[in-house]
Structures are given as structure tokens and as C-alpha cells.
Design an enzyme around this catalytic site. Structure first.
Site, mmCIF file in Angstrom:
data_model
loop_
_atom_site.group_PDB
_atom_site.id
_atom_site.type_symbol
_atom_site.label_atom_id
_atom_site.label_comp_id
_atom_site.label_asym_id
_atom_site.label_seq_id
_atom_site.Cartn_x
_atom_site.Cartn_y
_atom_site.Cartn_z
ATOM 1 N N ASP A 245 0.837 -1.212 0.000
ATOM 2 C CA ASP A 245 0.000 0.000 0.000
ATOM 3 C C ASP A 245 0.869 1.258 0.000
ATOM 4 O O ASP A 245 0.588 2.217 -0.722
ATOM 5 C CB ASP A 245 -0.896 0.033 1.251
ATOM 6 C CG ASP A 245 -2.131 -0.848 1.123
ATOM 7 O OD1 ASP A 245 -2.524 -1.204 0.002
ATOM 8 O OD2 ASP A 245 -2.718 -1.163 2.184
ATOM 9 N N HIS A 269 -3.851 4.939 4.178
ATOM 10 C CA HIS A 269 -3.903 5.598 2.866
ATOM 11 C C HIS A 269 -3.934 7.114 2.965
ATOM 12 O O HIS A 269 -3.134 7.802 2.335
ATOM 13 C CB HIS A 269 -5.114 5.103 2.082
ATOM 14 C CG HIS A 269 -5.049 3.639 1.810
ATOM 15 N ND1 HIS A 269 -4.054 3.083 1.051
ATOM 16 C CD2 HIS A 269 -5.821 2.617 2.230
ATOM 17 C CE1 HIS A 269 -4.229 1.778 1.000
ATOM 18 N NE2 HIS A 269 -5.295 1.460 1.707
HETATM 19 ZN ZN LIG Z 1 -4.167 -2.416 0.428
#
Ligand SMILES: [Zn+2]
Length: 289
Positions: A245, A269
Site C-alpha cells: 500500500d 492511505h
Molecule cells: Zn491495500
């Protein structure tokens, strides 16, 4: 390092983990200097073009969402973006007939396999380099990202979910460091799947979210074990997915080779995007050549 694209178009189809809707994606080769640009083919009455860039990211904790001037957005691009930068595929035109990318198996593996099968083309043109010149740290509560000067791109991630998982797993508190060269992303990171806690899934689904989520596309942690008899693909799959990520949310969103060591503690995120914005707003900390 030169820019790359794919030799021929590839397609994907699958459910969006948050919307629960099926989307079809066609990825086309694009010329040098183009970057990765998404087109929402289901939107006809507004600007449907959204470049995959850090300054197009809109706040969302659950996934990475990009949007354009007309408010046309696309969700859950992070695993695709990690695959592009992890495979050296920098220029793509991506058509999607919905507002969320398919989650597929919850990792970057199927995107990577498709790029490899299509073939990756060296476009001859030099890739821009985003070179970090001095150390910059961005902190919010227990979350922290440091960008350090480095000749090689290095990602270093620490996670600690020991409170959430009640100390049942050795892997819930762990660290992983990877130099992103020589196909290390493809070989060591790409297959790591996303994970969540069963309690959170129940809460999200009660609010109409995570509609497409299942043990086919996520590792679901339930108290002392994995829900539904799930097994990890490898021991440090959880922290490896956080590294995946982070790769997508940092290196994947700058349209340049990110020459830095990126050290992250408990990244997410939205936080990773705020950290990139903080770096980009510190002009003496980097140069783009
Ligand atoms: Zn992810």
C-alpha cells in the site's frame, strides 16, 4: 531509468470491495510522458479523465480515492498503482466503467501477472527522478513517515495491531524493509493481500460499506485466528501488504522514480498521502530532475 509501458492492452473484471459493484477495466499502452491516467467510461456528461497523481487524492481512510475538477472520482486504485510502479510500467491509459477498481484477490498479483504476460516495453525516454535531499518527517498521533535521502528506493514499514488482535499473532506487530530494485516488489511483495478485523467488517457492512468484501479478497482476522479457515500466503503477509500500500500511495503517485528511503510506522492511505503532500510542500527537501 527509462520509462515503460505494456506491449498490448489487458483487461480485468471484478467486484469493488467497497461498492460491491462489478467493474470492467481495460488498460492500454500510452506514450512516454503520459503517466497513468484513468478514464471513467460510464461518465459521459462531465470530464471523465483522472490522472493518478498525489494532488488528485481526496481524503478517505479505507482506500485511495482520486478525483478531478468535476468531482468525478475513482476508488481503490492503490494495489493497481503499486503494481504499475513495481513493474516499471509508468505510462498507461486505463478505462474503467465504474467508480471503483476491482479488488481481485486483494493484492497486486493479478495486475502484475497481466503486465508480465502482456510484456513490458522500454520506451527509451528517461524517467523523471524525485530525489529527496534532506530528511523530512510527518507525524500524526502514532503514525509517522520519514523521507530520507538514499541512492536506492527503500521502503521500511512497522505495524502494531497487538491491541486489536489481543496478542494472538506473532505477525501483528512486525516490521519489513525492502529495497525496491531487481523485481523485489514482484517477487516478495505483490502477492500480499489486504487484511481487516471481523469486528470492523461487521461495522462497515452495517453502514453499507465493504459490500464486496469477502475471504476471497481479504484476510479477515477474528480474535485468535483467521476467519473462514483462511491461511496466510506467507508469515509476514500483513506487514508486506502495508508495504505494498505504501508503495502505491507514495512511489505510485508522483509520476517519477522516488529516490528516497521511506520509513513508515502504522501508515494508512489518507495519512500516506498527507505525508507526500508535506514533502512536496517542503521545496528545499527534494528536487525533480
Ligand atoms: Zn491495500
Amino acid at each position: 531509468m527509462n520509462q515503460g509501458t505494456i506491449a498490448k492492452s489487458v483487461t480485468f473484471e471484478g467486484v469493488g470491495v467497497h461498492s460491491g459493484r462489478i467493474a470492467r477495466v481495460t488498460v492500454y499502452p500510452a506514450p512516454a510522458g503520459h503517466g497513468v491516467v484513468f478514464k471513467r467510461t460510464d461518465v459521459a456528461d462531465k470530464n471523465n479523465i483522472i490522472p493518478a497523481l498525489w494532488d488528485r487524492v481526496v481524503p478517505s481512510e479505507l482506500c485511495t480515492v482520486i478525483s478531478n475538477e468535476d468531482g468525478v472520482s475513482l476508488s481503490t486504485i492503490e494495489h493497481f498503482m503499486a503494481a504499475t510502479v513495481g513493474c516499471g510500467v509508468h505510462n498507461l491509459s486505463v478505462e474503467v466503467d465504474g467508480d471503483e477498481m476491482p479488488i481481485l484477490d486483494g493484492s497486486s498479483q493479478l495486475f502484475v501477472d497481466a503486465f508480465m504476460d502482456a510484456g513490458i516495453v522500454d520506451q527509451g525516454a528517461k524517467r523523471r527522478v524525485l530525489k529527496v535531499l534532506k530528511e523530512v518527517t510527518f507525524v500524526e498521533g502514532t503514525k509517522k513517515i520519514t523521507f530520507k535521502p538514499s541512492e536506492l528506493p527503500v521502503l521500511d514499514v512497522t505495524i502494531d495491531f497487538s491491541e486489536r488482535a489481543a496478542g494472538h499473532f506473532a505477525f501483528e506487530k512486525s516490521k519489513r524493509r525492502e529495497t525496491m530494485i531487481n523485481g523485489n516488489f514482484v517477487h516478495n511483495i505483490a502477492s500480499a493481500r489486504t487484511f481487516c478485523f471481523l469486528k470492523d467488517v461487521e461495522f462497515l457492512q452495517s453502514k453499507g460499506l465493504a459490500r464486496g468484501g469477502s475471504t476471497d479478497n481479504a484476510i479477515v482476522i477474528d480474535g485468535a485466528g483467521l476467519y473462514g479457515g483462511g491461511k496466510l500466503r506467507f508469515d509476514d503477509e500483513l506487514v508486506s501488504h502495508k508495504l505494498l500500500d505504501l508503495h502505491g500511495d507514495t512511489s505510485g503517485m508522483v509520476d517519477a522514480h522516488f529516490e528516497a528511503e521511506i520509513i513508515a510506522v502504522q501508515p494508512g492511505h489518507a495519512f500516506s498521502n498527507r505525508a507526500v503532500r508535506h514533502l512536496m510542500n517542503t521545496p528545499d527537501a527534494y528536487t525533480i530532475v
